[in-house]
Structure formats: structure tokens, C-alpha cells
Design an enzyme around this catalytic site. Structure first.
Site, PDB file in Angstrom:
ATOM      1  N   GLU A 205      34.391  38.589  38.772  1.00 39.49           N
ATOM      2  CA  GLU A 205      34.397  39.399  37.942  1.00 39.49           C
ATOM      3  C   GLU A 205      33.954  39.453  36.064  1.00 39.49           C
ATOM      4  O   GLU A 205      34.837  40.243  35.348  1.00 39.49           O
ATOM      5  CB  GLU A 205      34.470  41.181  38.467  1.00 39.49           C
ATOM      6  CG  GLU A 205      34.127  41.410  39.471  1.00 39.49           C
ATOM      7  CD  GLU A 205      33.598  42.973  39.363  1.00 39.49           C
ATOM      8  OE1 GLU A 205      34.901  44.042  38.855  1.00 39.49           O
ATOM      9  OE2 GLU A 205      33.127  43.415  40.118  1.00 39.49           O
ATOM     10  N   GLU A 387      30.983  41.358  48.053  1.00 41.90           N
ATOM     11  CA  GLU A 387      32.048  43.089  47.266  1.00 41.90           C
ATOM     12  C   GLU A 387      30.820  43.713  47.437  1.00 41.90           C
ATOM     13  O   GLU A 387      30.013  43.852  46.500  1.00 41.90           O
ATOM     14  CB  GLU A 387      32.700  42.780  45.962  1.00 41.90           C
ATOM     15  CG  GLU A 387      33.768  42.164  45.708  1.00 41.90           C
ATOM     16  CD  GLU A 387      35.022  43.012  45.012  1.00 41.90           C
ATOM     17  OE1 GLU A 387      34.847  43.784  44.335  1.00 41.90           O
ATOM     18  OE2 GLU A 387      36.035  41.796  44.774  1.00 41.90           O
TER      19      GLU A 387
END
Ligand code: BG6
Length: 490
Positions: A205, A387
């Protein structure tokens, strides 16, 4: 039997975790301290914070969530306070449960497992000349255990953390010294594990990291964030180049937080604001996926209150030659935005068409299909969903068993949307690793009760419990979906 919801042969099915939320063993095997080790638990109402001491002995507790990150003064020293709970220290103790956990994952039919290596387990201060052998051995044991079940590793080299020494000495990713430390660390991993690991992610991220915990940078303003990101881009590109050299057939990506974002209305001002907000994410994917800064970069910096960042003369070439092979992303939710709303629309308006989780995250399966299409249309490289999942409050019975029909419903809808993107829209997708196969500590709140797993872990928000693992109802359901390669979603 092939159906409309079937997935390609060799599709990678698995789960994803992060070391400081899952592994524990923080003072075992020669592991050094991480930036995240000084982060307390919290809740939605009470954000997590770091515990730090000023030179005059006064303790300060700046917030450390990426959205709520505070500035940290110079010359602080990290401290552990006796009345605080630090979730990374034990997490859910994968360190001592890895055999059991990998067996449970294999039981669902996983052929891949995404986990992050803890940087300070390999280089305790980030600056040693030689790696910590006990750290390498731990991950050797993990990988060799996975291989018994024909499970591929997908390794995140750096998941929102770094050795505390690099934070204190260099101000984290503000310094180019950390680029060198990272590349040395990545090289060690490639040389040691490259014979058994094909899939790698340079960062987690990267478009969402900010502040002291994830980047080690004391300032949390726009300029500091984008300078740190630039240094991480350079580190990633150098690492991808190196990976291609050291691991023939290896595949190197990075992971981006990709909530979908919709304009709240069709008013032209809201539409244009949406375009600009969406670029908050595209900026990162464009640089790393296409290998150069987009034309809108300066405009974006100016919106964050600064004119430029420091880019060394060689960096452009490095970015160009170290482009990612695939684009990995996390997908949990969608948001809406209108003129006047800020980054990530925190506290902004809600989407009236969507339900929310108990933590207020809108549930939007079609948004996943939208996202997969958007990324592929733009970058034209394979994607990997690394994810996706739902944080929920599970009620376990006296045997630790949870009837989590809400989780089954969430995955039924999201996996169906993913199948449509692959089968109808023809988006090339390497695989899917759900977050997180086994309950673990929440990143944003540090809570345990925000549970994601197909397997229940007996532990509460303060780390009390037997740590016993018990499959939930969803465990058998996902097993059936994987063994039918999606056909069971019909
Ligand atoms: C992603 C992170 O942001 O979302 C994970 O990569 C994190 O580390 C996951 O755990 C879910 O977020 P949370 O805050 O519910 O744990």
C-alpha cells in the site's frame, strides 16, 4: 465443470498477512526493533499512537494511523510504557504456530501464501554487513513447510514498517540512505530465498503510507509524504532490476490500496474533483507501473501545498528501467467524493446505495470488478488481488466455532465480481490472496475483535487468550470454492 464463475487453470488462491500484525516473537531469534513495535492498540474512537520520550523526559503520544498521522519532534527516544499494550510484540504468534497455520491454509486448498518478511529480523538495525542467520532460518522453515503442501510464497519485502534504528538515525524514508539499506536487504532475500520464491512485492500500500509508523518520517505533511514516496519508488525500481538479474523467471510487483472512488454527484465540479482525487492513487501506480512521473504530478503537489520534491538526475532512468511486472492491490471498500472533501474522504458523505461493516467500511463487490478493469485499462499489465476481506465481530461458541454467514456472503459476492472481470471483461488476473486467512491484529485500530479470518484465534484486544486456532463455518465454504475452482460460486 467449467461455469461462468470458473477461474483460469493455475489460478493462485491463497491468503495474506503482515509480520507485525501476525508474527509476534518480537524479542526472539535476534530480531531488532521495528517502528511498529512502539505503537499501542486502539479502537475506532481512540486512534493508535506511538509512545516516545523527549530529551527532557516527557512522554508524548503522537497518533500514528496513516490518515491521522501527527508530526514527531526531533531527538525523541522510543519507550515502552508498562500500562500500554503493544500488539506487534505477540501479534497472534505465527512465530510459534507456523506449522499449524500453514497446515490450516493447505486444508483450504491454498496454493499461495502472501506474507511479509520482517526487515529487522533479517537486519536488526538495517545497517549490519551480514544478515541475522536466525532470521533467515525462521523464514526458511516457513517456506520449506509451505513447499510440503505445494504452496508458493508471495513475499512482501516491506509492509508499512522499518527498523527503528533507520527511523531514529536517518528520519526513515526521508533519507536516501534508507534506499541503500533497503536494496541491500532485498538483495539478501533474493540471494537466499530466490531459488524457492518467484513472486515478490516491493512495498505494501505504497500509496497510503505516511507518518512515523509506516515510513519513519517525523513530518507528516504532503511534502514529506511525497518525498518519502519518491525515495521508495527509487528503492523499488532498483530492487525490481536486481530481482530480474538474480531470479530468472521471477515476477516483481508492488501493492496499492485501491478502494474504488465514485463522484457523489454528476455536477461538473464534483466530477472534476473526483478526477483529481483519483489521481491521488494513480500517481503511485503510474510512476511504478509505467516508469515515469505523470504530467499532473506538479498540479497534485501544489494541491498539497508544495512545489517540488528532490529527484536525483539518475532517478528517471532508474524508474524507467525498474517498472513493475504486475500491479497488485488491496480492495476492501468504495468511497464517494465531492468538491470540498479531503483525501480518502475521511468523514465525507456516505454512499446511500451500500451497506457498511461494523467499522463503517462500505461493502461494494461491483467496485472490485470496476477497479480491476480501471487498473488494467490504464497500465496493461497483469493484476493480482492480494488483499480483500471483511473485518467483522465474530461470536465464537464454547468450542471456538463461529457461524460467519456474513463473511461467506461477502466473499460470495466479491469472488463472483472477480470472476466476471476475468471471464467477461478479460482482465488478466494472476490470483487472489484474501485478508487474512487466520484472525490477526487490525492495522488501523490495533484491535483483535476486528476479525478477518476463516480461522478463529482465541485472543482478545489485550493479547489474552489461549491462541487456539479453530476453523469457522467459512473455512469449509472457501475450501469448496477453491476445490471447484470457482464453480461453487454459481
Ligand atoms: C490493508 C493493510 O490496509 O488493510 C493491512 O495492508 C490491513 O495491513 C488491512 O490489516 C485491513 O485493515 P485493518 O485496519 O482493518 O486491519
Amino acid at each position: 465443470m467449467k461455469t461462468a464463475k470458473s477461474f483460469p487453470t493455475n489460478f493462485l488462491w491463497g491468503g495474506a498477512t503482515a509480520d507485525f500484525q501476525y508474527e509476534g516473537g518480537f524479542n526472539e531469534g535476534g530480531r531488532g526493533l521495528l517502528s511498529r513495535d512502539f505503537e499501542t492498540n486502539g479502537s475506532q474512537a481512540n486512534p493508535r499512537h506511538h509512545t516516545l520520550k523527549l530529551p527532557n523526559g516527557k512522554v508524548i503520544t503522537p497518533r500514528s494511523s496513516f490518515i491521522l498521522a501527527d508530526d514527531v519532534p526531533a531527538d525523541v527516544e522510543p519507550v515502552f510504557l508498562a500500562d500500554q499494550y503493544y500488539p506487534s510484540h505477540q501479534a497472534v504468534d505465527f512465530y510459534h504456530h507456523y506449522k499449524e497455520d500453514i497446515k490450516l491454509m493447505a486444508g483450504m486448498g491454498f496454493n499461495i501464501f502472501r506474507f511479509s518478511i520482517c526487515w529487522s529480523r533479517i537486519f536488526p538495525t538495517g545497517e549490519e554487513n551480514e544478515p541475522n542467520q536466525a532470521g533467515l532460518k525462521f523464514y526458511d522453515d516457513v517456506i520449506n513447510e509451505m513447499k510440503k503442501y505445494d504452496m508458493e510464497p508471495l513475499i512482501t519485502i516491506c509492509h508499512d514498517e522499518l527498523p527503528m534504528n533507520l527511523v531514529l538515525k536517518y528520519n526513515g524514508w526521508a533519507s536516501r540512505k534508507v534506499i541503500d539499506a533497503y536494496v541491500k536487504y532485498a538483495k539478501t532475500l533474493f540471494e537466499h530465498f530466490g531459488d524457492r520464491c518467484r513472486y515478490w512485492l516491493t512495498f505494501n500500500e505504497i500509496n497510503a503510507v505516511r507518518g512515523f509508523g509506516p515510513t519513519g518520517v517525523r513530518k507528516a505533511d504532503g511534502q514529506a509524504r511525497y518525498q518519502a514516496a519518491h525515495n521508495m519508488f527509487v528503492a523499488s525500481a532498483k530492487t525490481v532490476k536486481l530481482g530480474h538479474k538474480l531470479i530468472p523467471g521471477g515476477s516483481f510487483g508492488a501493492m496499492f490500496a485501491m478502494s474504488e472512488l465514485y463522484p457523489a454527484t454528476c455536477k461538473p465540479e464534483d466530477m472534476f474533483h473526483h478526477l483529481q482525487e483519483r489521481r491521488e492513487n494513480w500517481y503511485f501506480i503510474d510512476v511504478m507501473g509505467r516508469g515515469y512521473y505523470p504530467s499532473y504530478a506538479e498540479e497534485l503537489w501544489q494541491r498539497h501545498g508544495f512545489e517540488k520534491i528532490t529527484i536525483d538526475p539518475d532517478d528517471k532512468e532508474i524508474l524507467k528501467t525498474g517498472q513493475l511486472d504486475y500491479i497488485a492491490f488491496s480492495y476492501y471498500r468504495s468511497n464517494i467524493t465531492k468538491k470540498g472533501d479531503g483525501w480518502f474522504n475521511v468523514g465525507g458523505s456516505a454512499n446511500p446505495y451500500l451497506d457498511k461493516t461494523p467499522w463503517g467500511w462500505p461493502v461494494d463487490p461491483l467496485g472490485l470488478r470496476y477497479c480491476m478493469n480501471e487498473i488494467y485499462d490504464r497500465i496493461q499489465k497483469p493484476i493480482f488481488i492480494v488483499e480483500n476481506g471483511i473485518g467483522a465481530i465474530d461470536q465464537a461458541d464454547e468450542n471456538g466455532y463461529v457461524e460467519d454467514d456474513y463473511r461467506i456472503e461477502y466473499f460470495q459476492q466479491h469472488l463472483s465480481a472477480m470472476a466476471d472481470a476475468i471471464n467477461i471483461d478479460h482482465v488478466p488476473c494472476l490470483g487472489y490472496t484474501m485478508w487474512a486467512p487466520i484472525d490477526l491484529v487490525s492495522l488501523s485500530t490495533g484491535e483483535m475483535k476486528k476479525r478477518y479470518g476463516f480461522v478463529y484465534v482465541d485472543m482478545d484486544d489485550e493479547g489474552h487468550g489461549s491462541l487456539t486456532r479453530t476453523p469457522k463455518k467459512s473455512y469449509q465454504w472457501i475450501k469448496h470454492v477453491i476445490e471447484t475452482n470457482g464453480a461453487a460460486l454459481e
